[in-house]
Design a protein around this motif. Structure first.
Motif, PDB file in Angstrom:
ATOM      1  N   THR A 107       0.826  -1.211   0.000  1.00 45.34           N
ATOM      2  CA  THR A 107       0.000   0.000   0.000  1.00 45.34           C
ATOM      3  C   THR A 107       0.867   1.271   0.000  1.00 45.34           C
ATOM      4  OG1 THR A 107      -1.537  -1.259   1.394  1.00 45.34           O
ATOM      5  CG2 THR A 107      -1.942   1.115   1.183  1.00 45.34           C
ATOM      6  N   ASN A 108       0.584   2.177  -0.907  1.00 43.73           N
ATOM      7  CA  ASN A 108       1.290   3.467  -0.999  1.00 43.73           C
ATOM      8  C   ASN A 108       2.811   3.325  -1.026  1.00 43.73           C
ATOM      9  OD1 ASN A 108      -1.263   4.539  -0.810  1.00 43.73           O
ATOM     10  ND2 ASN A 108      -1.108   4.858   1.400  1.00 43.73           N
ATOM     11  N   SER A 109       3.303   2.455  -1.871  1.00 40.94           N
ATOM     12  CA  SER A 109       4.753   2.274  -1.951  1.00 40.94           C
ATOM     13  C   SER A 109       5.296   2.630  -3.330  1.00 40.94           C
ATOM     14  CB  SER A 109       5.125   0.825  -1.601  1.00 40.94           C
ATOM     15  OG  SER A 109       4.585  -0.048  -2.558  1.00 40.94           O
ATOM     16  N   HIS A 110       4.472   3.265  -4.167  1.00 40.31           N
ATOM     17  CA  HIS A 110       4.960   3.576  -5.523  1.00 40.31           C
ATOM     18  C   HIS A 110       6.123   4.563  -5.488  1.00 40.31           C
ATOM     19  CE1 HIS A 110       1.153   5.545  -4.464  1.00 40.31           C
ATOM     20  NE2 HIS A 110       1.822   6.643  -4.735  1.00 40.31           N
ATOM     21  N   GLY A 111       6.222   5.375  -4.418  1.00 38.08           N
ATOM     22  CA  GLY A 111       7.356   6.307  -4.315  1.00 38.08           C
ATOM     23  C   GLY A 111       8.557   5.674  -3.625  1.00 38.08           C
ATOM     24  N   GLY A 112       8.505   4.360  -3.394  1.00 36.37           N
ATOM     25  CA  GLY A 112       9.593   3.683  -2.688  1.00 36.37           C
ATOM     26  C   GLY A 112      10.831   3.519  -3.546  1.00 36.37           C
ATOM     27  N   VAL A 113      11.753   2.677  -3.063  1.00 33.08           N
ATOM     28  CA  VAL A 113      13.064   2.581  -3.697  1.00 33.08           C
ATOM     29  C   VAL A 113      13.050   1.564  -4.839  1.00 33.08           C
ATOM     30  CG1 VAL A 113      15.470   1.968  -3.271  1.00 33.08           C
ATOM     31  CG2 VAL A 113      14.196   3.265  -1.557  1.00 33.08           C
ATOM     32  N   ARG A 114      13.501   2.004  -6.016  1.00 32.86           N
ATOM     33  CA  ARG A 114      13.642   1.119  -7.172  1.00 32.86           C
ATOM     34  C   ARG A 114      15.062   0.568  -7.240  1.00 32.86           C
ATOM     35  NH1 ARG A 114       8.905   1.842  -9.989  1.00 32.86           N
ATOM     36  NH2 ARG A 114       8.198   3.670  -8.864  1.00 32.86           N
ATOM     37  N   ASP A 115      16.008   1.472  -7.019  1.00 33.48           N
ATOM     38  CA  ASP A 115      17.420   1.117  -7.152  1.00 33.48           C
ATOM     39  C   ASP A 115      18.112   1.393  -5.814  1.00 33.48           C
ATOM     40  OD1 ASP A 115      20.041   0.815  -7.793  1.00 33.48           O
ATOM     41  OD2 ASP A 115      20.098   2.412  -9.309  1.00 33.48           O
ATOM     42  N   LEU A 116      18.386   0.324  -5.072  1.00 36.60           N
ATOM     43  CA  LEU A 116      18.933   0.472  -3.716  1.00 36.60           C
ATOM     44  C   LEU A 116      20.273   1.205  -3.726  1.00 36.60           C
ATOM     45  CD1 LEU A 116      17.931  -0.260  -0.897  1.00 36.60           C
ATOM     46  CD2 LEU A 116      19.233  -2.376  -1.031  1.00 36.60           C
ATOM     47  N   GLU A 117      20.978   1.084  -4.853  1.00 38.97           N
ATOM     48  CA  GLU A 117      22.269   1.750  -5.000  1.00 38.97           C
ATOM     49  C   GLU A 117      22.141   3.259  -4.717  1.00 38.97           C
ATOM     50  OE1 GLU A 117      24.803  -0.355  -5.510  1.00 38.97           O
ATOM     51  OE2 GLU A 117      26.042   1.420  -5.096  1.00 38.97           O
ATOM     52  N   LYS A 118      21.016   3.828  -5.172  1.00 40.69           N
ATOM     53  CA  LYS A 118      20.801   5.275  -5.014  1.00 40.69           C
ATOM     54  C   LYS A 118      20.589   5.666  -3.557  1.00 40.69           C
ATOM     55  CE  LYS A 118      19.300   6.478  -9.624  1.00 40.69           C
ATOM     56  NZ  LYS A 118      18.291   5.735 -10.416  1.00 40.69           N
ATOM     57  N   ALA A 119      20.194   4.695  -2.744  1.00 40.01           N
ATOM     58  CA  ALA A 119      19.953   4.996  -1.321  1.00 40.01           C
ATOM     59  C   ALA A 119      21.176   4.679  -0.459  1.00 40.01           C
ATOM     60  CB  ALA A 119      18.746   4.215  -0.824  1.00 40.01           C
ATOM     61  N   MET A 120      22.261   4.221  -1.077  1.00 37.58           N
ATOM     62  CA  MET A 120      23.424   3.789  -0.287  1.00 37.58           C
ATOM     63  C   MET A 120      24.001   4.897   0.604  1.00 37.58           C
ATOM     64  SD  MET A 120      23.696   0.606  -0.342  1.00 37.58           S
ATOM     65  CE  MET A 120      25.178   0.395   0.626  1.00 37.58           C
ATOM     66  N   PRO A 121      24.073   6.144   0.119  1.00 38.21           N
ATOM     67  CA  PRO A 121      24.629   7.177   1.009  1.00 38.21           C
ATOM     68  C   PRO A 121      23.817   7.326   2.308  1.00 38.21           C
ATOM     69  CG  PRO A 121      24.545   7.977  -1.261  1.00 38.21           C
ATOM     70  CD  PRO A 121      23.815   6.656  -1.241  1.00 38.21           C
ATOM     71  N   VAL A 122      22.510   7.235   2.226  1.00 34.41           N
ATOM     72  CA  VAL A 122      21.679   7.319   3.438  1.00 34.41           C
ATOM     73  C   VAL A 122      21.918   6.093   4.318  1.00 34.41           C
ATOM     74  CG1 VAL A 122      19.349   7.557   4.354  1.00 34.41           C
ATOM     75  CG2 VAL A 122      19.893   8.503   2.120  1.00 34.41           C
ATOM     76  N   LEU A 123      21.951   4.918   3.705  1.00 34.68           N
ATOM     77  CA  LEU A 123      22.123   3.689   4.485  1.00 34.68           C
ATOM     78  C   LEU A 123      23.486   3.680   5.182  1.00 34.68           C
ATOM     79  CD1 LEU A 123      20.531   1.173   1.933  1.00 34.68           C
ATOM     80  CD2 LEU A 123      19.484   2.151   3.986  1.00 34.68           C
ATOM     81  N   GLU A 124      24.502   4.186   4.492  1.00 32.47           N
ATOM     82  CA  GLU A 124      25.832   4.253   5.107  1.00 32.47           C
ATOM     83  C   GLU A 124      25.820   5.194   6.306  1.00 32.47           C
ATOM     84  OE1 GLU A 124      28.178   5.227   1.680  1.00 32.47           O
ATOM     85  OE2 GLU A 124      28.064   3.138   0.965  1.00 32.47           O
ATOM     86  N   ARG A 125      25.125   6.324   6.152  1.00 36.95           N
ATOM     87  CA  ARG A 125      25.038   7.271   7.271  1.00 36.95           C
ATOM     88  C   ARG A 125      24.280   6.628   8.441  1.00 36.95           C
ATOM     89  NH1 ARG A 125      24.993  13.033   7.620  1.00 36.95           N
ATOM     90  NH2 ARG A 125      25.943  12.930   5.561  1.00 36.95           N
ATOM     91  N   MET A 126      23.214   5.916   8.134  1.00 36.59           N
ATOM     92  CA  MET A 126      22.432   5.266   9.199  1.00 36.59           C
ATOM     93  C   MET A 126      23.280   4.246   9.952  1.00 36.59           C
ATOM     94  SD  MET A 126      18.906   4.794   7.072  1.00 36.59           S
ATOM     95  CE  MET A 126      18.284   3.512   8.145  1.00 36.59           C
ATOM     96  N   ALA A 127      24.090   3.491   9.206  1.00 38.48           N
ATOM     97  CA  ALA A 127      24.974   2.514   9.853  1.00 38.48           C
ATOM     98  C   ALA A 127      25.930   3.243  10.799  1.00 38.48           C
ATOM     99  CB  ALA A 127      25.741   1.726   8.799  1.00 38.48           C
ATOM    100  N   LYS A 128      26.406   4.387  10.342  1.00 41.95           N
ATOM    101  CA  LYS A 128      27.374   5.144  11.133  1.00 41.95           C
ATOM    102  C   LYS A 128      26.750   5.701  12.421  1.00 41.95           C
ATOM    103  CE  LYS A 128      30.344   9.092  10.526  1.00 41.95           C
ATOM    104  NZ  LYS A 128      30.331  10.300   9.707  1.00 41.95           N
TER     105      LYS A 128
END
Ligand SMILES: NC(=O)N[C@@H](CC(=O)O)C(=O)O
Ligand SMILES: [Zn+2]
Ligand SMILES: [Zn+2]
Length: 346
Positions: A107-128
């Motif tokens: 439900t309501n996920s059409h704006g979600g992530v298609r290419d996880l590569e593009k979200a890597m900078p955020v994920l790296e920051r979250m890990a940090k």
């Protein structure tokens, strides 16, 4: 009469929606639960820290008088999420987690992530900075059968991501398969899973045998019985990596009872009673507190709630409303399919 006292529970995966639905449903959660992780899949989604602050205010304004409740806010991860905004949100204490919806998964996920590569900078920051990622763990590849989507997600998305970023804390939300349970159990650190009330109770036959039952349709869809039994065993084991996330997901009846019905089951009303029934059936009432009140806060680095609730097993069946009437329409309450005798007493 049997009674059970446990620390006040929290709900680590909840959809409150907005506007009239929010006003109509929030009391069903705040009556029993002290805190809940609030899903960000509104229309439009909660993407920035400012969005989350505004949504939090609307939730607090909708809270019934006399109820105390703390919404734990999340951000909806997009390919354009700004790592600095996410870090600000965590530092200010507003943001508890970031949510990954693979685009088109639910439900309501059409704006979600298609290419996880593009979200890597955020994920790296979250890990940090130690900010957990909550995932809706299903691939959306059209060729993959809907009953296999969780297992394929683990193999092709989650495991590679965790190998690449082992410091990232990941919550696999609403686990529905033994594959998910086994994967969580096999990990050494930084992985935990939430389990819903309904996935402990229904399997795919309940949705499809004898007629199609839209109020049992949710995503991830309930699987075959062997998977349900694996979820039951994990939830009632006391293992600290598993905790309650109801995924209570209200949709008004016309949106469920139609040719292309929405996914989501509304369980906030009777979750604690259903869980007491399930845990008693499995001779595990002594593990209910771990599942509903202790394991979740420990995973998110929070203290368990100080106060307690009392569950009472009555001689006569507890009656729950079949529907919750909201200003936006009527919402059907989850029917576990068995009589319930456990009641939360105030
Ligand atoms: N669980 C559901 O079936 N639906 C949820 C979305 C989700 O958690 O996937 C919803 O927002 O309606
Ligand atoms: Zn989901
Ligand atoms: Zn959900």
């Amino acid at each position: 009469m049997k009674t059970l006292q446990i620390r006040r529970p929290d709900d680590w995966h909840l959809h409150l929606r907005d506007g009239a639905v929010l006003e109509g449903v929030i009391g069903d959660t705040s009556r029993h639960f002290a805190r809940a992780i609030i899903m960000p899949n509104l229309v439009p989604p909660v993407v920035t820290t400012a969005d989350a602050a505004a949504y939090r205010s609307r939730i607090m304004a909708a809270l019934p008088e006399g109820h105390r409740f703390e919404p734990l806010m999340t951000l909806y991860l997009t390919e354009h999420t700004n790592p600095d905004d996410v870090e600000e949100g965590k530092k200010s204490g507003l943001i508890t987690a970031v949510k990954l919806y693979p685009a088109g998964a639910t439900t309501n996920s059409h704006g979600g992530v298609r290419d996880l590569e593009k979200a890597m900078p955020v994920l790296e920051r979250m890990a940090k900075i130690g900010l957990p990622l909550c995932v809706h763990g299903e691939v959306t590849t059209p060729e993959v059968d809907i009953f296999d989507r969780e297992a394929v997600f683990i193999e092709t998305v989650l495991d590679p991501l965790r190998k690449r970023l082992p410091e990232l804390k990941v919550t696999m939300e609403h686990v529905t398969t033994s594959d998910g349970i086994d994967y969580i159990k096999s990990s050494k650190a930084n992985l935990a899973g939430s389990i819903t009330t309904h996935h402990l109770i229904i399997n795919r036959n309940d949705i499809l045998v004898g007629g199609i039952r839209p109020h049992y349709y949710c995503l991830p869809v309930a699987k075959r019985e062997s998977h349900r039994l694996a979820l039951r065993a994990a939830a009632t084991s006391g293992d600290h990596r598993f905790f309650l996330g109801t995924d209570s997901a209200p949709h008004v009846d016309p949106l469920k009872e139609c040719a292309c019905g929405c996914a989501g089951i509304y369980t906030s009303v009777n979750t604690m009673s259903c869980l007491a029934h399930v845990f008693e059936q499995d001779n595990a009432l002594d593990k209910l507190e771990a599942f509903a009140s202790l394991n979740g806060p420990a995973w998110y680095g929070l203290q368990p709630n100080e106060d307690k609730i009392t569950l009472e097993k009555q001689d006569v069946q507890v009656e729950f409303p079949a529907k919750r009437d909201t200003g936006a329409g009527v919402i059907t309450v989850f029917d576990p399919g068995f009589q319930i005798f456990w009641n939360v007493v105030d």
